[in-house]
Design a protein around this motif. Structure first.
Motif, PDB file in Angstrom:
ATOM      1  N   PHE A 109       0.690  -1.238   0.003  1.00 30.88           N
ATOM      2  CA  PHE A 109      -0.029  -0.034  -0.190  1.00 30.88           C
ATOM      3  C   PHE A 109       0.933   1.228  -0.006  1.00 30.88           C
ATOM      4  CE2 PHE A 109      -3.602  -2.383   2.369  1.00 30.88           C
ATOM      5  CZ  PHE A 109      -4.009  -2.999   1.064  1.00 30.88           C
ATOM      6  N   HIS A 110       0.493   2.422  -0.670  1.00 29.75           N
ATOM      7  CA  HIS A 110       0.816   3.648  -0.625  1.00 29.75           C
ATOM      8  C   HIS A 110       2.269   3.691  -1.608  1.00 29.75           C
ATOM      9  CE1 HIS A 110      -1.576   4.373   2.712  1.00 29.75           C
ATOM     10  NE2 HIS A 110      -1.044   3.457   3.583  1.00 29.75           N
ATOM     11  N   VAL A 111       2.343   2.576  -2.318  1.00 29.50           N
ATOM     12  CA  VAL A 111       3.413   2.522  -3.333  1.00 29.50           C
ATOM     13  C   VAL A 111       3.075   2.369  -4.806  1.00 29.50           C
ATOM     14  CG1 VAL A 111       5.587   1.157  -4.053  1.00 29.50           C
ATOM     15  CG2 VAL A 111       4.994   1.345  -1.637  1.00 29.50           C
ATOM     16  N   THR A 112       3.366   3.194  -5.618  1.00 29.77           N
ATOM     17  CA  THR A 112       2.919   3.103  -7.031  1.00 29.77           C
ATOM     18  C   THR A 112       3.981   2.807  -7.917  1.00 29.77           C
ATOM     19  OG1 THR A 112       1.260   4.709  -6.747  1.00 29.77           O
ATOM     20  CG2 THR A 112       1.851   4.288  -9.130  1.00 29.77           C
ATOM     21  N   CYS A 113       3.948   1.802  -8.883  1.00 29.80           N
ATOM     22  CA  CYS A 113       5.092   1.372  -9.779  1.00 29.80           C
ATOM     23  C   CYS A 113       4.611   1.796 -11.142  1.00 29.80           C
ATOM     24  CB  CYS A 113       5.312  -0.085  -9.649  1.00 29.80           C
ATOM     25  SG  CYS A 113       6.031  -0.415  -7.823  1.00 29.80           S
ATOM     26  N   ASP A 114       5.555   1.489 -11.956  1.00 29.68           N
ATOM     27  CA  ASP A 114       5.530   1.650 -13.470  1.00 29.68           C
ATOM     28  C   ASP A 114       5.383   0.160 -14.226  1.00 29.68           C
ATOM     29  OD1 ASP A 114       8.015   0.651 -13.625  1.00 29.68           O
ATOM     30  OD2 ASP A 114       8.955   2.686 -14.326  1.00 29.68           O
ATOM     31  N   GLY A 115       5.290   0.182 -15.401  1.00 28.72           N
ATOM     32  CA  GLY A 115       5.119  -1.063 -16.180  1.00 28.72           C
ATOM     33  C   GLY A 115       6.402  -2.239 -15.996  1.00 28.72           C
ATOM     34  N   ASP A 116       7.600  -1.524 -15.456  1.00 25.40           N
ATOM     35  CA  ASP A 116       8.682  -2.452 -15.251  1.00 25.40           C
ATOM     36  C   ASP A 116       8.925  -2.734 -13.735  1.00 25.40           C
ATOM     37  OD1 ASP A 116       9.625  -2.406 -17.952  1.00 25.40           O
ATOM     38  OD2 ASP A 116      10.584  -0.121 -17.540  1.00 25.40           O
ATOM     39  N   ASN A 117       7.772  -2.355 -13.070  1.00 22.02           N
ATOM     40  CA  ASN A 117       7.721  -2.718 -11.558  1.00 22.02           C
ATOM     41  C   ASN A 117       8.791  -1.953 -10.689  1.00 22.02           C
ATOM     42  OD1 ASN A 117       5.818  -4.501 -12.264  1.00 22.02           O
ATOM     43  ND2 ASN A 117       6.424  -6.049 -10.754  1.00 22.02           N
ATOM     44  N   ARG A 118       9.006  -0.866 -11.261  1.00 24.19           N
ATOM     45  CA  ARG A 118       9.837   0.352 -10.414  1.00 24.19           C
ATOM     46  C   ARG A 118       9.192   1.320  -9.634  1.00 24.19           C
ATOM     47  NH1 ARG A 118      15.019   0.180 -12.749  1.00 24.19           N
ATOM     48  NH2 ARG A 118      15.637   1.092 -10.845  1.00 24.19           N
ATOM     49  N   VAL A 119       9.558   1.451  -8.573  1.00 30.39           N
ATOM     50  CA  VAL A 119       8.699   2.556  -8.063  1.00 30.39           C
ATOM     51  C   VAL A 119       8.816   3.965  -8.346  1.00 30.39           C
ATOM     52  CG1 VAL A 119       8.661   3.407  -5.493  1.00 30.39           C
ATOM     53  CG2 VAL A 119       9.182   1.070  -5.680  1.00 30.39           C
ATOM     54  N   THR A 120       7.764   4.585  -8.658  1.00 30.30           N
ATOM     55  CA  THR A 120       7.411   5.973  -9.090  1.00 30.30           C
ATOM     56  C   THR A 120       7.008   6.790  -8.152  1.00 30.30           C
ATOM     57  OG1 THR A 120       5.462   5.277 -10.219  1.00 30.30           O
ATOM     58  CG2 THR A 120       7.374   4.944 -11.392  1.00 30.30           C
ATOM     59  N   ARG A 121       6.335   6.327  -7.254  1.00 28.00           N
ATOM     60  CA  ARG A 121       5.611   7.394  -6.262  1.00 28.00           C
ATOM     61  C   ARG A 121       5.482   6.564  -4.742  1.00 28.00           C
ATOM     62  NH1 ARG A 121       1.363  11.555  -7.865  1.00 28.00           N
ATOM     63  NH2 ARG A 121       0.574  12.061  -5.819  1.00 28.00           N
ATOM     64  N   LEU A 122       5.618   7.347  -3.865  1.00 28.45           N
ATOM     65  CA  LEU A 122       5.379   7.081  -2.576  1.00 28.45           C
ATOM     66  C   LEU A 122       4.600   8.024  -1.815  1.00 28.45           C
ATOM     67  CD1 LEU A 122       6.288   5.151  -0.360  1.00 28.45           C
ATOM     68  CD2 LEU A 122       8.415   6.421   0.117  1.00 28.45           C
ATOM     69  N   ASP A 123       3.291   7.672  -1.332  1.00 30.25           N
ATOM     70  CA  ASP A 123       2.427   8.437  -0.834  1.00 30.25           C
ATOM     71  C   ASP A 123       2.129   8.237   0.650  1.00 30.25           C
ATOM     72  OD1 ASP A 123       1.108  10.184  -3.117  1.00 30.25           O
ATOM     73  OD2 ASP A 123       0.935   8.139  -4.137  1.00 30.25           O
ATOM     74  N   LEU A 124       2.838   8.992   1.390  1.00 28.58           N
ATOM     75  CA  LEU A 124       2.770   8.857   2.838  1.00 28.58           C
ATOM     76  C   LEU A 124       2.313  10.001   3.624  1.00 28.58           C
ATOM     77  CD1 LEU A 124       5.490   6.290   3.486  1.00 28.58           C
ATOM     78  CD2 LEU A 124       3.167   5.815   3.608  1.00 28.58           C
ATOM     79  N   GLY A 125       1.686  10.744   3.039  1.00 31.83           N
ATOM     80  CA  GLY A 125       1.253  12.350   3.582  1.00 31.83           C
ATOM     81  C   GLY A 125       0.327  12.051   4.872  1.00 31.83           C
ATOM     82  N   ASN A 126       0.505  12.829   5.710  1.00 35.23           N
ATOM     83  CA  ASN A 126      -0.521  12.855   6.776  1.00 35.23           C
ATOM     84  C   ASN A 126      -0.723  11.576   7.677  1.00 35.23           C
ATOM     85  OD1 ASN A 126      -2.113  14.046   8.899  1.00 35.23           O
ATOM     86  ND2 ASN A 126      -3.906  13.938   7.420  1.00 35.23           N
ATOM     87  N   ALA A 127       0.439  10.557   7.632  1.00 33.86           N
ATOM     88  CA  ALA A 127       0.489   9.493   8.141  1.00 33.86           C
ATOM     89  C   ALA A 127       0.677   9.072   9.545  1.00 33.86           C
ATOM     90  CB  ALA A 127       1.172   8.440   7.142  1.00 33.86           C
ATOM     91  N   LYS A 128       0.999  10.155  10.218  1.00 34.21           N
ATOM     92  CA  LYS A 128       1.488  10.161  11.690  1.00 34.21           C
ATOM     93  C   LYS A 128       2.767   9.202  11.976  1.00 34.21           C
ATOM     94  CE  LYS A 128      -3.310  10.568  13.109  1.00 34.21           C
ATOM     95  NZ  LYS A 128      -4.549   9.892  13.952  1.00 34.21           N
ATOM     96  N   LEU A 129       3.545   9.344  10.930  1.00 37.26           N
ATOM     97  CA  LEU A 129       4.965   8.610  11.048  1.00 37.26           C
ATOM     98  C   LEU A 129       5.730   9.596  11.702  1.00 37.26           C
ATOM     99  CD1 LEU A 129       5.373   7.537   7.117  1.00 37.26           C
ATOM    100  CD2 LEU A 129       4.504   6.146   9.311  1.00 37.26           C
ATOM    101  N   SER A 130       6.699   8.857  12.382  1.00 37.84           N
ATOM    102  CA  SER A 130       7.723   9.639  13.451  1.00 37.84           C
ATOM    103  C   SER A 130       8.993   8.844  13.067  1.00 37.84           C
ATOM    104  CB  SER A 130       7.492   9.898  14.704  1.00 37.84           C
ATOM    105  OG  SER A 130       7.058   8.619  15.413  1.00 37.84           O
ATOM    106  N   GLY A 131      10.126   9.434  13.462  1.00 37.04           N
ATOM    107  CA  GLY A 131      11.429   8.915  13.000  1.00 37.04           C
ATOM    108  C   GLY A 131      12.262   9.681  12.080  1.00 37.04           C
ATOM    109  N   ASN A 132      13.110   8.968  11.420  1.00 39.55           N
ATOM    110  CA  ASN A 132      14.026   9.637  10.561  1.00 39.55           C
ATOM    111  C   ASN A 132      13.936   9.154   9.143  1.00 39.55           C
ATOM    112  OD1 ASN A 132      15.010  11.114  12.824  1.00 39.55           O
ATOM    113  ND2 ASN A 132      16.681   9.767  12.990  1.00 39.55           N
ATOM    114  N   LEU A 133      14.101  10.053   8.328  1.00 38.55           N
ATOM    115  CA  LEU A 133      14.311   9.563   6.884  1.00 38.55           C
ATOM    116  C   LEU A 133      15.750   8.734   6.704  1.00 38.55           C
ATOM    117  CD1 LEU A 133      13.487  13.126   4.788  1.00 38.55           C
ATOM    118  CD2 LEU A 133      11.761  10.976   5.479  1.00 38.55           C
ATOM    119  N   VAL A 134      15.590   7.899   5.495  1.00 39.92           N
ATOM    120  CA  VAL A 134      16.912   6.912   5.397  1.00 39.92           C
ATOM    121  C   VAL A 134      17.594   7.301   4.074  1.00 39.92           C
ATOM    122  CG1 VAL A 134      15.766   5.324   7.002  1.00 39.92           C
ATOM    123  CG2 VAL A 134      15.367   5.120   4.585  1.00 39.92           C
ATOM    124  N   PRO A 135      18.682   7.084   4.037  1.00 39.88           N
ATOM    125  CA  PRO A 135      19.594   7.466   2.704  1.00 39.88           C
ATOM    126  C   PRO A 135      19.088   6.244   1.743  1.00 39.88           C
ATOM    127  CG  PRO A 135      21.068   6.612   4.628  1.00 39.88           C
ATOM    128  CD  PRO A 135      19.772   6.900   5.235  1.00 39.88           C
TER     129      PRO A 135
END
Length: 217
Positions: free
Chosen positions: A60-86
């Protein structure tokens, strides 16, 4: 014997055709799962992010193209805390990174500059600290950069003036300092893009060119 050889050759060809797709899916799944491990998720919005599944495009919240490569990550207003990762910098075809209105802290990873396909970077209304990475100037496709409502410090990197496709910039409501760039796309941005940074000043705000003097942290 000839049939057996032909059969094995067919299997080998099938493996070669499918392998890159599977490798990419695993590679990108590992990157996304690194984010899941780094954040707290009180509403379990990342519950479907199962590392045992080969294809992260089923999450869920992951969109991919026809090659199964991730093109979109939708996690706005999801109450997540912590750090972004490299590891997010590995998502080479990512076009939209939507992590706005969470409680994410820490620095913006410089590795996000590796997202060469990125069109929109929305990290607004979090608790991010530290500087705006100069590496974001490598995002040549970027049109929307919204970092407002964080606790970012330091100067606005002059390298960002290279972003010729940038249409929307918002770094308001941070603690940035120094002067505002005035060339490239920055010549089109109004005061609202930089508002409520008490230590920030520049030609767009005061009407004449200033040069950074002294320290700015």
């Amino acid at each position: 014997m000839a049939f057996r050889i032909l059969f094995h050759l067919s299997l080998l060809l099938l493996h070669l055709l499918l392998a890159p797709r599977g490798i990419n899916a695993n590679f990108e799944g590992d990157a996304l799962y690194a984010l899941r491990r780094a954040v707290k998720d009180p509403d379990n919005v990342l519950q479907s992010w199962d590392p045992t599944l080969v294809d992260p495009c089923t999450w869920f919240h992951v969109t991919c193209d026809g090659d199964n490569r991730v093109t979109r990550l939708d996690l706005g207003n999801a109450k997540l805390s912590g750090n972004l990762v490299p590891e997010l910098g590995r998502l080479a075809r990512l076009q939209y990174l939507e992590l706005y209105m969470n409680n994410l802290g820490g620095a913006i990873p410089a590795e996000l500059g590796g997202l060469k396909s990125l069109i929109s970077l929305d990290l607004y209304h979090n608790n991010l600290t530290g500087p705006i990475p100069a590496s974001l100037s490598d995002l040549s496709a970027l049109r929307f950069l919204r970092l407002n409502g964080n606790r970012l410090t330091g100067r606005i990197p002059r390298q960002l003036t290279k972003l010729g496709n940038l249409k929307i910039l918002d770094v308001s409501n941070n603690d940035l300092c120094g002067t505002i760039p005035s060339t490239g796309p920055f010549s089109k941005f109004g005061e609202e893009s930089f508002a409520n940074n008490p230590r920030l000043e520049g030609p767009e705000l005061v009407g004449f060119v200033r040069y950074d003097v002294g320290s700015c942290n």
